[in-house]
Design an enzyme around this catalytic site. Structure first.
Site, PDB file in Angstrom:
ATOM      1  N   GLU A 264     -25.634 -13.657   7.806  1.00 31.73           N
ATOM      2  CA  GLU A 264     -24.668 -14.764   7.759  1.00 31.73           C
ATOM      3  C   GLU A 264     -23.347 -14.441   8.436  1.00 31.73           C
ATOM      4  O   GLU A 264     -22.272 -14.620   7.852  1.00 31.73           O
ATOM      5  CB  GLU A 264     -24.430 -15.175   6.290  1.00 31.73           C
ATOM      6  CG  GLU A 264     -25.705 -15.592   5.580  1.00 31.73           C
ATOM      7  CD  GLU A 264     -25.491 -15.957   4.105  1.00 31.73           C
ATOM      8  OE1 GLU A 264     -24.378 -15.759   3.602  1.00 31.73           O
ATOM      9  OE2 GLU A 264     -26.456 -16.420   3.468  1.00 31.73           O
ATOM     10  N   ASN A 309     -29.923 -12.597  10.268  1.00 30.37           N
ATOM     11  CA  ASN A 309     -30.476 -13.532   9.293  1.00 30.37           C
ATOM     12  C   ASN A 309     -29.394 -14.528   8.891  1.00 30.37           C
ATOM     13  O   ASN A 309     -28.257 -14.135   8.654  1.00 30.37           O
ATOM     14  CB  ASN A 309     -30.928 -12.723   8.058  1.00 30.37           C
ATOM     15  CG  ASN A 309     -31.700 -13.531   7.046  1.00 30.37           C
ATOM     16  OD1 ASN A 309     -32.658 -14.231   7.406  1.00 30.37           O
ATOM     17  ND2 ASN A 309     -31.326 -13.431   5.775  1.00 30.37           N
ATOM     18  N   HIS A 345     -33.024 -22.506   3.677  1.00 32.71           N
ATOM     19  CA  HIS A 345     -32.734 -23.143   2.389  1.00 32.71           C
ATOM     20  C   HIS A 345     -32.489 -24.631   2.672  1.00 32.71           C
ATOM     21  O   HIS A 345     -31.440 -25.009   3.179  1.00 32.71           O
ATOM     22  CB  HIS A 345     -31.496 -22.512   1.747  1.00 32.71           C
ATOM     23  CG  HIS A 345     -31.686 -21.074   1.387  1.00 32.71           C
ATOM     24  ND1 HIS A 345     -32.543 -20.677   0.375  1.00 32.71           N
ATOM     25  CD2 HIS A 345     -31.156 -19.940   1.905  1.00 32.71           C
ATOM     26  CE1 HIS A 345     -32.515 -19.353   0.276  1.00 32.71           C
ATOM     27  NE2 HIS A 345     -31.691 -18.875   1.199  1.00 32.71           N
ATOM     28  N   GLU A 374     -36.268 -16.910   3.743  1.00 32.96           N
ATOM     29  CA  GLU A 374     -35.827 -17.267   2.371  1.00 32.96           C
ATOM     30  C   GLU A 374     -36.121 -18.722   2.043  1.00 32.96           C
ATOM     31  O   GLU A 374     -35.313 -19.403   1.407  1.00 32.96           O
ATOM     32  CB  GLU A 374     -34.315 -17.042   2.209  1.00 32.96           C
ATOM     33  CG  GLU A 374     -33.821 -15.696   2.655  1.00 32.96           C
ATOM     34  CD  GLU A 374     -32.343 -15.439   2.368  1.00 32.96           C
ATOM     35  OE1 GLU A 374     -31.700 -16.270   1.702  1.00 32.96           O
ATOM     36  OE2 GLU A 374     -31.846 -14.405   2.819  1.00 32.96           O
ATOM     37  N   ASP A 376     -36.725 -22.228   0.602  1.00 31.91           N
ATOM     38  CA  ASP A 376     -36.910 -23.055  -0.588  1.00 31.91           C
ATOM     39  C   ASP A 376     -36.469 -24.460  -0.211  1.00 31.91           C
ATOM     40  O   ASP A 376     -35.656 -24.641   0.688  1.00 31.91           O
ATOM     41  CB  ASP A 376     -36.193 -22.529  -1.852  1.00 31.91           C
ATOM     42  CG  ASP A 376     -34.744 -22.142  -1.658  1.00 31.91           C
ATOM     43  OD1 ASP A 376     -34.112 -22.615  -0.691  1.00 31.91           O
ATOM     44  OD2 ASP A 376     -34.225 -21.371  -2.484  1.00 31.91           O
TER      45      ASP A 376
HETATM   46  C1  XIL Z   1     -28.792 -15.191  -3.674  1.00 32.16           C
HETATM   47  C2  XIL Z   1     -29.570 -14.694  -4.874  1.00 32.16           C
HETATM   48  O1  XIL Z   1     -30.798 -15.386  -4.955  1.00 32.16           O
HETATM   49  C3  XIL Z   1     -28.771 -14.885  -6.136  1.00 32.16           C
HETATM   50  O2  XIL Z   1     -29.414 -14.237  -7.211  1.00 32.16           O
HETATM   51  C4  XIL Z   1     -27.358 -14.338  -5.989  1.00 32.16           C
HETATM   52  O3  XIL Z   1     -26.597 -14.661  -7.137  1.00 32.16           O
HETATM   53  C5  XIL Z   1     -26.672 -14.887  -4.746  1.00 32.16           C
HETATM   54  O4  XIL Z   1     -27.508 -14.621  -3.614  1.00 32.16           O
HETATM   55  N1  XIL Z   1     -28.693 -16.233   1.306  1.00 32.16           N
HETATM   56  C6  XIL Z   1     -29.008 -14.903   1.147  1.00 32.16           C
HETATM   57  C7  XIL Z   1     -29.440 -14.407  -0.170  1.00 32.16           C
HETATM   58  O5  XIL Z   1     -29.023 -14.154   2.132  1.00 32.16           O
HETATM   59  O6  XIL Z   1     -29.075 -13.081  -0.390  1.00 32.16           O
HETATM   60  C8  XIL Z   1     -28.926 -15.283  -1.288  1.00 32.16           C
HETATM   61  O7  XIL Z   1     -29.492 -14.829  -2.505  1.00 32.16           O
HETATM   62  C9  XIL Z   1     -29.270 -16.733  -1.025  1.00 32.16           C
HETATM   63  C10 XIL Z   1     -28.621 -17.206   0.247  1.00 32.16           C
END
Ligand code: XIL
Length: 485
Positions: A264, A309, A345, A374, A376
């Site tokens: 990020e 990422n 996400h 990641e 969802d």
């Molecule tokens: C999130 C985790 O799922 C949570 O448990 C934590 O509180 C915050 O981070 N992008 C990412 C991940 O790269 O590391 C994040 O994970 C979600 C968004």
């Protein structure tokens, strides 16, 4: 340092379809949690002492039999150039590691967490996701714990729940530490490392034949207070970062297949400017530090694939353009960048552009691996924490679209879902009023989104007839039929 004028020119050459609205607000992942006090395996490491695997016990090599020569990718030590796109090569089981990948030239490091007798060969039922995925695609999920779970009423799922661990190993061929490898967990005090939870996930993956995505080495979020508030000089910060990267990467050399090295690093403004205020490293040391981080990680494990990422890079948009320019420039200068990860996400509250595949493809064309890291897909939920039937169906279709994109892009080597049970997912915690983002109900029953992924994999690999006829898929066939999908 990056050549900014070059970057600008490259960015201008990239087709841009205009500003898009994607699902994750700037605050994604910004939650900072404290280190659980129960962790007791603190290990004090003097600067640099962890590097090069000092004190590693001798273990038998995993052998990584699938790796031999299958990468087909260019020498990833930063040389740009067209990769060998020959599809069907094994780029996933083992994630494409092999000769030519690392540029290290020598023997691959042995994973110190491989059990006696070697790592397990993954074995998945036909009626699972990993069991029907192509050999060159890993299907992953997270080892849940830390982060928002630390404030929840339940204990960390991964260490405490055998049913959950069994579920993960039966469905998935890759695992990512949700939080246990982040700075605040692994490096809670200056010079003090706590690897207990991270090690346990790595050992579990080795025992179950799963690949591992390491997450993350360089981020603006979930850093310990001692670092963020430390008032260190530039030289000290650089030393702290180098020591951390070398210590952590060398510890898991030969175990962790892909690292999210930099997470990020661009913002969500219209220009997708680099995070030069909230990312301590970029703010204090300048963006050129990214070259060093990738180089250090590569030196410690030349076989590991090193990724950028981010979220909101789900199509041809400004942030994805920024990565494209940055990575193009780094590759031209020989920096060892090997992959681009799209977190994915998504929310049903926002639109979803149809350029997901095209975006992955342009990174693939640079000779990079890509990954869905990641995924969802959340939406507004009712009092039962469920989306409307319409949104559920729409969410399932987004999962399908993203998987199809990954399957269509030759170097897309993993597809990781960010969570297993909604009650434990980061989504309700981070986006109040939204949820229902994962693949399973609370009792591990499959949602339509799970089944659509299974069907997509089976049809891709074996054709429609296999899906229609094989009794192994009966459960999902009826779930999809009921959902009208
Ligand atoms: C999130 C985790 O799922 C949570 O448990 C934590 O509180 C915050 O981070 N992008 C990412 C991940 O790269 O590391 C994040 O994970 C979600 C968004």
């Amino acid at each position: 340092m990056f050549n900014r004028s070059n970057r600008g020119a490259l960015a201008a050459a990239v087709v841009c379809v205009g500003a898009l609205t994607f699902g994750t607000p700037a605050a994604a992942g910004a939650a900072t949690t404290s280190v659980p006090s129960a962790q007791n395996a603190a290990l004090t490491v003097e600067a640099g002492a962890g590097a090069k695997g000092a004190d590693k016990p001798e273990h038998k090599s995993k052998g990584r039999p699938d790796h031999a020569g299958q990468s087909g990718r260019p020498d990833h030590a930063g040389k740009p150039g067209p990769p060998d796109h020959a599809k069907g090569k094994d780029k996933g089981k083992g994630n494409g590691k092999g000769p030519g990948n690392g540029g290290g030239g020598g023997d691959a490091a042995q994973c110190q967490f491989t059990p006696e007798g070697g790592a397990a060969e993954g074995a998945w039922d036909r009626d699972s996701l990993a069991g029907v995925a192509p050999d060159d695609l890993r299907i992953g999920n997270i080892a849940a714990g830390g982060g928002h779970h630390s404030d929840a009423e339940y204990p960390d799922p991964f260490p405490s729940d055998p049913e959950y661990r069994e579920h993960l190993a039966s469905e998935y061929s890759s695992v990512t530490h949700e939080n246990f490898l982040k700075w605040e967990f692994v490096h809670p005090e200056p010079g003090v490392y706590d690897f207990e939870q991270a090690d346990a996930v790595v050992a579990y993956a080795e025992e179950n034949g799963m690949d591992i995505r390491g997450h993350a080495l360089f981020w603006h979020s979930q850093n310990p207070d001692w670092l963020e508030d430390g008032d260190y000089s530039q030289d000290e910060l650089r030393e702290i970062l180098e020591e951390h990267v070398r210590t952590v990467v060398s510890r898991y050399a030969g175990c962790i297949d892909q690292w999210d090295v930099a997470n990020e690093i661009f913002q969500d403004d219209a220009e997708a400017s680099i995070r030069d205020s909230d990312n301590i490293w970029i703010r204090e040391l300048g963006p050129g530090i990214l070259d060093d981080v990738f180089t250090w990680a590569h030196e410690e494990d030349p076989e590991a694939l090193l990724f950028y990422n981010d979220y909101n890079v789900d199509g041809l948009n400004a942030k994805a353009d920024a990565y494209y320019s940055l990575i193009t420039d780094q590759l031209e200068r020989g920096i060892p960048v090997h992959g681009f990860g799209s977190q994915t996400h998504l929310s049903m509250q926002y639109g979803f552009d149809n350029s997901y595949q095209e975006n992955l493809q342009r990174f693939d064309d640079l000779g990079l691996y890509t990954a869905v890291t990641e995924i969802d897909v959340r939406g507004e939920v009712d009092e039962n924490d469920q989306m409307s039937a319409e949104d559920r169906a729409g969410a399932a279709e987004r999962y399908e679209t993203v998987l199809e994109a990954c399957l269509a892009v030759s170097g897309c080597n993993s597809f990781t879902i960010w969570g297993t049970l909604d009650a434990q997912s980061w989504v309700p915690n981070t986006f109040p009023g939204e949820g229902d983002a994962t693949l399973h109900e609370g009792d591990y029953e499959r949602k339509p989104a799970y089944c659509i992924l299974q069907r997509t994999l089976v049809e891709h690999e074996e054709g429609d007839a296999a899906w229609d006829a094989d009794p192994a898929f009966e459960e999902c066939r009826s779930i999809l039929q009921e959902a009208g999908l």
